[in-house]
Design a protein around this motif. Structure first.
Motif, short mmCIF file in Angstrom:
data_model
loop_
_atom_site.label_atom_id
_atom_site.label_comp_id
_atom_site.label_asym_id
_atom_site.label_seq_id
_atom_site.Cartn_x
_atom_site.Cartn_y
_atom_site.Cartn_z
N GLU A 1 79.79 -69.43 -25.98
CA GLU A 1 80.37 -70.46 -26.74
C GLU A 1 81.70 -70.65 -26.20
N ARG A 2 82.40 -69.64 -25.66
CA ARG A 2 83.81 -69.88 -25.07
C ARG A 2 83.77 -70.68 -23.88
N LEU A 3 82.71 -70.54 -22.93
CA LEU A 3 82.73 -71.25 -21.84
C LEU A 3 82.22 -72.46 -22.19
N VAL A 4 81.50 -73.14 -23.02
CA VAL A 4 81.31 -74.22 -23.55
C VAL A 4 82.52 -75.12 -24.02
N ARG A 5 83.17 -74.48 -24.96
CA ARG A 5 84.48 -74.89 -25.15
C ARG A 5 85.54 -74.98 -23.95
N ASP A 6 85.19 -74.21 -22.92
CA ASP A 6 86.02 -74.32 -21.46
C ASP A 6 85.69 -75.41 -20.79
N ASP B 1 87.01 -61.60 -27.97
CA ASP B 1 88.05 -60.85 -26.96
C ASP B 1 87.45 -60.96 -25.77
N VAL B 2 86.00 -60.51 -25.50
CA VAL B 2 85.52 -60.43 -24.20
C VAL B 2 85.37 -61.95 -23.71
N GLY B 3 85.02 -62.83 -24.61
CA GLY B 3 85.07 -64.40 -24.14
C GLY B 3 86.50 -64.76 -23.38
N ASN B 4 87.38 -64.17 -23.90
CA ASN B 4 88.77 -64.41 -23.26
C ASN B 4 89.06 -63.94 -21.89
N LEU B 5 88.49 -62.83 -21.71
CA LEU B 5 88.77 -62.38 -20.24
C LEU B 5 87.77 -63.02 -19.39
N ALA C 1 71.34 -64.36 -26.08
CA ALA C 1 70.82 -64.82 -27.59
C ALA C 1 71.54 -64.39 -28.86
N GLY C 2 72.52 -63.45 -28.63
CA GLY C 2 73.52 -62.66 -29.59
C GLY C 2 74.52 -62.05 -28.76
N GLY C 3 75.11 -61.23 -29.95
CA GLY C 3 76.17 -60.28 -29.20
C GLY C 3 77.20 -61.00 -28.24
N LEU C 4 77.69 -59.96 -27.39
CA LEU C 4 78.96 -60.37 -26.43
C LEU C 4 78.45 -61.55 -25.53
N GLY C 5 77.30 -61.64 -25.45
CA GLY C 5 76.62 -62.81 -24.33
C GLY C 5 76.78 -64.13 -25.08
N LEU C 6 76.52 -64.28 -26.54
CA LEU C 6 76.74 -65.35 -27.28
C LEU C 6 77.96 -65.85 -27.27
N GLY C 7 79.08 -64.87 -27.48
CA GLY C 7 80.62 -65.02 -27.70
C GLY C 7 81.02 -65.71 -26.26
#
Ligand SMILES: NC(=O)C1=CN([C@@H]2O[C@H](COP(=O)(O)OP(=O)(O)OC[C@H]3O[C@@H](n4cnc5c(N)ncnc54)[C@H](O)[C@@H]3O)[C@@H](O)[C@H]2O)C=CC1
Ligand SMILES: CC(=O)C(C)=O
Length: 258
Positions: free
Chosen positions: A20-25, A228-232, A11-17
C-alpha cells in the motif's frame, strides 16, 4: 514512467502494508502470495480503491515460481525496479524438539525464498541494463537470537548474511541489496507465535501474554504497525537510498540495539 515493485507474501500483514505504501509512492505493485483466496480478496480491495496492482499466486520456496513471478510482472508492467522478498513463516519450538521437517520448511521459505527471489530479480535487472533494488525481510531475530525461536532466528541470521553477500556481488551491476528488520508487529505471524508460546508454556502463559511480554520491552511504548515497516521500505525502495547497500536495518521502536 512509473516504477514497478513486487512484494512477496503481500496478501496481508506487513507485506500488504508495504504494498500500500509503495502504491502511494507511485509504484505499480505486483502482489504475490501462496494463499490464493486471501491474495484475490486483497487485490480486489486495492483495485476497487483505484490502485494499479495485480496479483500472482506462487510459493517463494519454489525456484520456478520465483522466475515466473518476475516474468509475469514484466509481462504486465514492462519492466521491474524493486523486489521485496517479504514472505516468511515462524516456528516456535524448544531446541530439543525441533524436527528435520520444521527446519527444512523454515529455511526453504525464509532463506531459499530470498535467494531464489534475488536471483530472478537480479537476472531481470541485468537484462534490462538498469539499476535495481532487492529488499529482504529480516527481523530483530536476524540480529539477536530468541528462545523458542531457534530455527526462525537462524533463518533470519541467514537472510542477513545472504544480504551482505548479494550486495557485494551484485554491486558491479548497480543492484543494491538491503534488509528491513522489524520488531514486534501484531500480524497473523505474531498471533501464531503467541498461541504457540502459550501452548508450550504448560499453563504459565495466557493467550496474549507472550505478545505483551515481548512488546513491554519496546522503548517507544507501542507495538509495530505495518505502516512503520512501510516507512523504512519506502526509503529503501526510493532513490534516496541509492548509496546504501548490504545493510540490515532495524525498525523496532527501540528493542534491539546494534
Ligand atoms: N510480524 C512481526 O512481528 C515480524 C515479521 N517479520 C518478517 O516480516 C515478514 C512478514 O511477516 P508478517 O506479515 O508478520 O507475516 P504474516 O504471516 O502475517 O504474513 C505472511 C504472508 O506470507 C505468505 N506466505 C507464507 N509462505 C509463503 C510462501 N511460501 N510463498 C509465498 N507467500 C507465502 C502468507 O500466506 C502470508 O500472507 C516475514 O518475513 C517475517 O518473518 C520480521 C520481524 C517481525
Ligand atoms: C516475528 C519476529 O521476527 C519476532 C522476533 O518477533
Amino acid at each position: 514512467m512509473s516504477k514497478v515493485a513486487i512484494v512477496t507474501g503481500s496478501a496481508g500483514g506487513l507485506g500488504l502494508g508495504i504494498a500500500e505504501r509503495l502504491v502511494r509512492d507511485g509504484f505499480k505493485v505486483v502482489l504475490h502470495d501462496i494463499n490464493e483466496e486471501n491474495l484475490n480478496q486483497t487485490v480486489t480491495t486495492l483495485q476497487n480503491q483505484g490502485m494499479d496492482v495485480f496479483g500472482v499466486v506462487g510459493d517463494v520456496s519454489n525456484q520456478a515460481d520465483q522466475e515466473s513471478l518476475v516474468e509475469k510482472a514484466v509481462e504486465k508492467y514492462g519492466h521491474l525496479d524493486v523486489l521485496i522478498n517479504n514472505a516468511g513463516i515462524d516456528a516456535v519450538t524448544p531446541i530439543l524438539e525441533i524436527t528435520e521437517q520444521e527446519l527444512n520448511r523454515v529455511f526453504q521459505i525464509n532463506v531459499n525464498g530470498v535467494v531464489f527471489g534475488t536471483q530472478a530479480a537480479a537476472k531481470q535487472f541485468i537484462k534490462q541494463g538498469t539499476k535495481g533494488k532487492v529488499i529482504n525481510a529480516c527481523s530483530i531475530a536476524g540480529h539477536e537470537s530468541f528462545e523458542m525461536l531457534g530455527s526462525y532466528s537462524a533463518s533470519k541470521h541467514a537472510v542477513k548474511s545472504f544480504t551482505h553477500s548479494a550486495a557485494k556481488e551484485l554491486a558491479q551491476h548497480q543492484i543494491t541489496v538491503n534488509a528491513y528488520c522489524p520488531g514486534i508487529a501484531k500480524t497473523k505471524m505474531w498471533d501464531h507465535i503467541d498461541a504457540e508460546m502459550v501452548r508450550h508454556s504448560h499453563g504459565k502463559l495466557q493467550p496474549g501474554e507472550a505478545f505483551e511480554q515481548y512488546s513491554a520491552g519496546i522503548a517507544l511504548g507501542r507495538y509495530q504497525l505495518p505502516e512503520d515497516v512501510g516507512n523504512l521500505v519506502s526509503f529503501l525502495a526510493s532513490s534516496d537510498s541509492d548509496y546504501i547497500t548490504g545493510q540490515a536495518i532495524l525498525t523496532d521502536g527501540g528493542l534491539v540495539y546494534r
